[in-house]
Design an enzyme around this catalytic site. Structure first.
Site, PDB file in Angstrom:
ATOM      1  N   ARG A   1      41.488  58.886  36.081  1.00  0.00           N
ATOM      2  CA  ARG A   1      42.888  58.988  36.048  1.00  0.00           C
ATOM      3  C   ARG A   1      43.425  60.276  37.274  1.00  0.00           C
ATOM      4  O   ARG A   1      42.621  60.979  37.650  1.00  0.00           O
ATOM      5  CB  ARG A   1      43.119  59.973  34.673  1.00  0.00           C
ATOM      6  CG  ARG A   1      43.631  58.838  33.679  1.00  0.00           C
ATOM      7  CD  ARG A   1      44.830  57.883  33.732  1.00  0.00           C
ATOM      8  NE  ARG A   1      45.100  57.201  32.401  1.00  0.00           N
ATOM      9  CZ  ARG A   1      44.595  55.666  32.791  1.00  0.00           C
ATOM     10  NH1 ARG A   1      44.019  55.350  34.067  1.00  0.00           N
ATOM     11  NH2 ARG A   1      44.940  55.016  31.796  1.00  0.00           N
TER      12      ARG A   1
ATOM     13  N   GLU B   1      50.954  58.441  41.325  1.00  0.00           N
ATOM     14  CA  GLU B   1      51.261  56.747  41.184  1.00  0.00           C
ATOM     15  C   GLU B   1      52.480  56.625  40.529  1.00  0.00           C
ATOM     16  O   GLU B   1      52.974  57.098  39.602  1.00  0.00           O
ATOM     17  CB  GLU B   1      50.108  56.227  40.163  1.00  0.00           C
ATOM     18  CG  GLU B   1      48.634  56.328  40.707  1.00  0.00           C
ATOM     19  CD  GLU B   1      47.879  55.576  39.806  1.00  0.00           C
ATOM     20  OE1 GLU B   1      47.954  54.519  39.378  1.00  0.00           O
ATOM     21  OE2 GLU B   1      46.493  56.066  39.970  1.00  0.00           O
TER      22      GLU B   1
ATOM     23  N   HIS C   1      44.395  51.579  42.025  1.00  0.00           N
ATOM     24  CA  HIS C   1      44.248  51.357  40.519  1.00  0.00           C
ATOM     25  C   HIS C   1      44.056  50.027  39.910  1.00  0.00           C
ATOM     26  O   HIS C   1      44.654  49.378  39.380  1.00  0.00           O
ATOM     27  CB  HIS C   1      45.574  52.087  39.868  1.00  0.00           C
ATOM     28  CG  HIS C   1      45.205  52.569  38.609  1.00  0.00           C
ATOM     29  ND1 HIS C   1      45.967  53.548  37.911  1.00  0.00           N
ATOM     30  CD2 HIS C   1      44.260  52.220  37.462  1.00  0.00           C
ATOM     31  CE1 HIS C   1      45.411  53.727  36.697  1.00  0.00           C
ATOM     32  NE2 HIS C   1      44.451  52.909  36.524  1.00  0.00           N
TER      33      HIS C   1
END
Ligand code: NAD
Length: 319
Positions: free
Chosen positions: A246, A275, A293
């Site tokens: 993360r 993000e 990602h």
């Protein structure tokens, strides 16, 4: 008929299974601000999301037809899980479906790092025909992964999949986990042979000091980065850091500083603090192997995610 809105899409395998079992399914993406009215108009029973759509209190409060919220994947930071459950909604996810895919991406970054693929791939199209010899020189001091030490922080599903692959490559594996003291890592070979290794976890600081590469596999924990400037300071000179967990787990400014000062040799990132608009400085950095990602974004993982969601929905509504 039970109606399902798969707002961030679902694999063909999942669609087929649900439709074969008599469920109505829409895969049309509804923008976040129109979700409440659409769910109410169509009286959807289930909303399925990946990481893009957010299911917060407003939707939970204002959509009485919703009985179930499903997340295709692991992390549920985009869903108010406790609030949904308190309000009688079932919440499901697919924790195991993408572990192998994320673990393989870790090795994609590791190999990219030790052989400078991230740099060579950027420069070969521009300079490969005019500057070949210099590029060859620039990317010549590669390293092998075998016999090097991989430190795995977070020894759950993905961490253990990473360990399997590292052992297969002949790496030494160290692991740290806040809640797991040891794990049995079983390697199943193509010919049916099986070998099990027991790995005891160690303190994080010890792992940071001993590892040639450190890879993170823990959930997001509060706002403070786990890998701060101080923790990077403990890492071996010339080592590498990988984050496919993360954004926010690594202090990105401290990471860039450590790369600039050659404290760390390289980093591999699949996840970013801001993000979907990561720091441009990070994106331009020439010592980082990066992906947008895509840890779980393999056909195999998406099929497993769709089927795992379908199985859980079928058993919930058919019981
Ligand atoms: P998991 O729950 O199986 O394992 C996480 C482990 O971290 C657990 O063993 C837990 O005990 C440990 N842990 C929790 N807090 C810790 C701490 N502060 N220090 C040390 N250990 C701690 O989860 P998983 O399936 O292995 O997933 C790990 C992470 O990968 C999640 O954050 C998930 O969001 C992320 N992920 C990313 C992608 C991607 O596309 N890049 C895809 C799937 C999952």
């Amino acid at each position: 008929m039970i109606k399902i809105l798969a707002n961030d899409g679902i694999s063909k395998a999942g669609i087929e299974k649900l439709e074969a079992n008599g469920f109505f399914l829409s895969t049309t993406n509804i923008p976040q601000e129109k979700l409440i009215s659409e769910i109410n108009e169509q009286e959807y029973d289930v909303v399925l999301v990946r990481s893009a759509t957010k299911i917060r209190k407003d939707i939970i409060d204002q959509c009485p037809s919703l009985k179930m919220i499903g997340r295709g994947g692991v992390g549920m930071d985009n869903i108010d899980v406790d609030y949904a459950k308190e309000n009688g909604k079932s919440v499901i996810n697919t924790p195991a479906a993408s572990s192998s895919s994320v673990a393989e991406l870790v090795f994609a970054h590791l190999f990219s790092m030790v052989r400078f693929l991230y740099g060579a791939n950027r420069r070969m199209p521009m300079e490969g025909d005019t500057n070949f010899k210099n590029l060859k020189k620039a990317y010549s001091a590669g390293k092998e992964l075998q016999k090097r030490t991989l430190g795995i922080i977070g020894f759950g599903r993905i961490g253990q999949e990473v360990a399997k692959r590292a052992i297969g490559l002949g790496m030494r594996v160290l692991a740290h986990d806040k809640f797991i003291n040891e794990a049995n890592i079983s390697l199943n070979f193509f010919n049916g042979d099986k070998k099990t290794f027991t790995i005891e976890t160690i303190e994080m600081d010890e792992l940071l000091k001993q590892s040639d590469f450190v890879t993170l596999h823990i959930p997001k924990i509060g706002d403070e980065p786990l890998i701060s400037a101080e923790k990077i300071g403990l890492m071996k000179n010339g080592s590498g850091l990988i984050n496919t967990s993360r954004g926010g787990l690594v202090d990105e400014t401290a990471l860039m500083f450590a790369l600039d000062k050659e404290k760390l040799a390289y980093a591999g990132l699949d996840v970013f603090e801001n993000e979907p608009n990561p720091s441009i400085h990070l994106l331009m950095h020439n010592a980082i192997s990066m992906t947008p990602h895509i840890g779980a974004a393999t056909n195999e993982a998406q099929d497993r995610i769709g089927i795992e969601l379908a199985d859980q929905i079928i058993s919930f509504f058919k019981k």
